[in-house]
Design an enzyme around this catalytic site. Structure first.
Site, mmCIF file in Angstrom:
data_model
loop_
_atom_site.group_PDB
_atom_site.id
_atom_site.type_symbol
_atom_site.label_atom_id
_atom_site.label_comp_id
_atom_site.label_asym_id
_atom_site.label_seq_id
_atom_site.Cartn_x
_atom_site.Cartn_y
_atom_site.Cartn_z
ATOM 1 N N ASN A 163 2.423 0.114 -4.512
ATOM 2 C CA ASN A 163 1.988 1.058 -5.540
ATOM 3 C C ASN A 163 2.909 1.093 -6.749
ATOM 4 O O ASN A 163 2.498 1.561 -7.821
ATOM 5 C CB ASN A 163 1.881 2.467 -4.951
ATOM 6 C CG ASN A 163 3.176 2.919 -4.301
ATOM 7 O OD1 ASN A 163 3.661 2.279 -3.369
ATOM 8 N ND2 ASN A 163 3.741 4.020 -4.770
ATOM 9 N N THR A 213 -14.319 20.089 9.507
ATOM 10 C CA THR A 213 -15.635 20.025 8.886
ATOM 11 C C THR A 213 -15.625 19.034 7.738
ATOM 12 O O THR A 213 -14.771 19.091 6.857
ATOM 13 C CB THR A 213 -16.044 21.412 8.364
ATOM 14 O OG1 THR A 213 -16.055 22.338 9.456
ATOM 15 C CG2 THR A 213 -17.427 21.374 7.722
ATOM 16 N N GLY A 244 -5.225 9.318 1.620
ATOM 17 C CA GLY A 244 -4.314 8.296 2.098
ATOM 18 C C GLY A 244 -3.174 8.816 2.941
ATOM 19 O O GLY A 244 -2.794 8.202 3.949
ATOM 20 N N THR A 245 -2.598 9.937 2.549
ATOM 21 C CA THR A 245 -1.449 10.473 3.297
ATOM 22 C C THR A 245 -1.839 10.834 4.716
ATOM 23 O O THR A 245 -1.136 10.490 5.681
ATOM 24 C CB THR A 245 -0.854 11.688 2.573
ATOM 25 O OG1 THR A 245 -0.293 11.265 1.323
ATOM 26 C CG2 THR A 245 0.235 12.345 3.400
ATOM 27 N N HIS A 297 -9.744 8.555 -4.591
ATOM 28 C CA HIS A 297 -9.324 8.839 -5.961
ATOM 29 C C HIS A 297 -8.546 7.700 -6.616
ATOM 30 O O HIS A 297 -8.248 7.761 -7.810
ATOM 31 C CB HIS A 297 -8.517 10.148 -6.025
ATOM 32 C CG HIS A 297 -7.098 10.037 -5.564
ATOM 33 N ND1 HIS A 297 -6.043 9.908 -6.428
ATOM 34 C CD2 HIS A 297 -6.572 10.068 -4.325
ATOM 35 C CE1 HIS A 297 -4.910 9.857 -5.739
ATOM 36 N NE2 HIS A 297 -5.203 9.948 -4.464
ATOM 37 N N GLN A 305 -4.016 0.958 -2.649
ATOM 38 C CA GLN A 305 -4.023 0.348 -3.981
ATOM 39 C C GLN A 305 -4.900 -0.898 -4.049
ATOM 40 O O GLN A 305 -5.180 -1.397 -5.142
ATOM 41 C CB GLN A 305 -2.587 -0.018 -4.395
ATOM 42 C CG GLN A 305 -1.657 1.162 -4.543
ATOM 43 C CD GLN A 305 -1.989 2.039 -5.738
ATOM 44 O OE1 GLN A 305 -2.710 1.651 -6.652
ATOM 45 N NE2 GLN A 305 -1.457 3.255 -5.735
ATOM 46 N N CYS A 310 10.980 11.909 -6.962
ATOM 47 C CA CYS A 310 11.794 13.124 -6.995
ATOM 48 C C CYS A 310 11.829 13.718 -5.598
ATOM 49 O O CYS A 310 10.789 13.946 -4.991
ATOM 50 C CB CYS A 310 11.208 14.123 -7.984
ATOM 51 S SG CYS A 310 12.237 15.571 -8.239
#
Length: 396
Positions: A161, A247, A79-80, A211, A189, A337
């Site tokens: 999220n 790849t 996702g990032t 994931h 999400q 954080c």
């Protein structure tokens, strides 16, 4: 040196599916099968062609399950990366002297929010944030004012999220199309948890990842309409439409496809089950812990099925989290954080929650493996954890 054995499975109660969810057996089987395959999917020999067949069959399956064409699906590491490619790549391709505005919601995932902020700081973009109401719903009137002919890209997540509120992405896509801007939605999400149809949404770009829906880490996708130009963020061999070089991980792609197939095959039934389980969790938590505040909404059309976010007044969320952790329950704090310094959630503060309230928030998120026994275990441990955390806060 011998490889140490894997630790024994614990009897922990897992209530953090919005962070990551366990791989489904079908994804594990698909990944295990492909891990023994030899051949780079970009090679022309027989082994390479066999690997490429796995990639393309997986691409076709995943695309079909989310209402997209196979050619619109670009595999990424997650996702990032997809969010960065969407926001930066669309901005670089679309900007000109009169079109330098980036518009995103104030409650985006940091992969979008920080990409947009970086464009403002390093590339001269004009960044505008769309506000939300107390339930985390987008202010569409504000979006209409901000998305104009100077906008290069607009990004609004499909489902938040932290609090689970869903957003009117089709309406945002229409606003962008009317002024020639590129529209993007982070649907990490949403895919696999609620019905998602890329074609029907009108979006130009959409992000999701494996994931969060029963697949492995390290593989995700960006859906991109063929007519949308994207500037590459990384360069190399020219894989994935010459937009995302690198790849391809054949085993991860196969597992991704298997997980999507499982998630979508019984989506309606699983969504209904999770909504009922969440309703039970919310009722039990608010009844057992005085002063509990639910952040977000439980409305079916306006929320994801498995996410609940609560504020527990007069205590620190981190304290409650660690006490629950010691009792064998996994959840997450509603704060992030940054550089080792706890910060109040930008999502909750955008919703109008005071800083103290934002620091007291915990998220409990359900998934395919969640049961009523998990809810009962939480309710058995939570009141004591909150009471102890409040007692500790009183001495600070």
């Amino acid at each position: 040196m011998p490889v140490p054995p894997a630790p024994a499975a614990s009897a922990r109660v897992y209530l953090d599916h919005a962070a990551t969810t366990p791989m489904v057996p079908e994804a594990v089987a698909a990944m295990t099968r492909e891990l023994t395959r030899v051949g780079n999917a970009s090679a022309l020999h027989g082994s390479g062609r066999a690997a490429r067949r796995v990639i393309e069959e997986s691409r076709e399956l995943i695309a079909a399950r989310v209402g997209a064409r196979p050619a619109e699906l670009i595999f990424t590491s997650g996702g990032t990366e997809s969010d960065n490619l969407a926001v930066k790549g669309a901005y670089w391709s679309r900007r000109d002297a009169d079109r330098r505005r980036v518009v995103v919601s104030a409650i985006e995932h940091h992969a979008v929010l920080d990409s947009a902020s970086w464009l403002a700081a390093a590339e001269g973009a004009e960044l505008d944030l769309i506000g939300v109401d107390a339930a985390g719903r987008l202010d569409l009137a504000a979006a209409e004012r901000l998305v104009d002919e100077r906008t290069a890209v607009v990004s609004v997540l499909a489902g938040n999220n932290e609090v689970g509120t869903r957003q009117p992405v089709a309406a945002v896509a229409a606003l962008a199309a009317a002024v020639g801007a590129v529209s993007h939605s982070d649907a990490v999400q949403a895919v696999g948890h609620v019905e998602v149809d890329f074609a029907a949404s009108g979006l130009d770009l959409m992000t999701f990842t494996a994931h969060k829906l029963g697949g492995p880490y390290g593989i995700g996708a960006l859906l991109a309409r063929r007519q949308v130009a994207l500037t590459s963020v990384q360069h190399g061999g020219g894989q994935e439409r010459d937009v995302r070089s690198g790849t391809l991980d054949v085993a991860a792609v196969a597992a991704f496809a298997a997980a999507v197939e499982v998630a979508v095959s019984d989506l309606a039934a699983e969504e209904a089950r999770l909504r009922a389980l969440r309703a039970e969790l919310v009722a039990a938590v608010t009844a057992s812990v005085p002063g509990t505040i639910l952040h977000g909404t439980l409305e079916a059309e306006a929320s994801l099925p498995g996410i609940s976010n609560f504020g527990f007044a007069d205590c620190a969320a981190d304290s409650v989290l660690m006490l629950l952790d010691a009792a064998g329950l996994d959840c997450s704090a509603g704060s992030a954080c940054s550089a080792g310094v706890a910060q109040p959630s930008h999502v909750l503060t955008a919703m109008g929650v005071a800083e103290a309230g934002a620091r007291s928030a915990l998220r409990f998120s359900l998934g395919r493996s969640s049961t009523r026994a998990d809810v009962h275990a939480l309710v058995a441990a939570l009141p004591d954890a909150v009471q102890r955390a409040r007692a500790a806060a009183a001495f600070v």
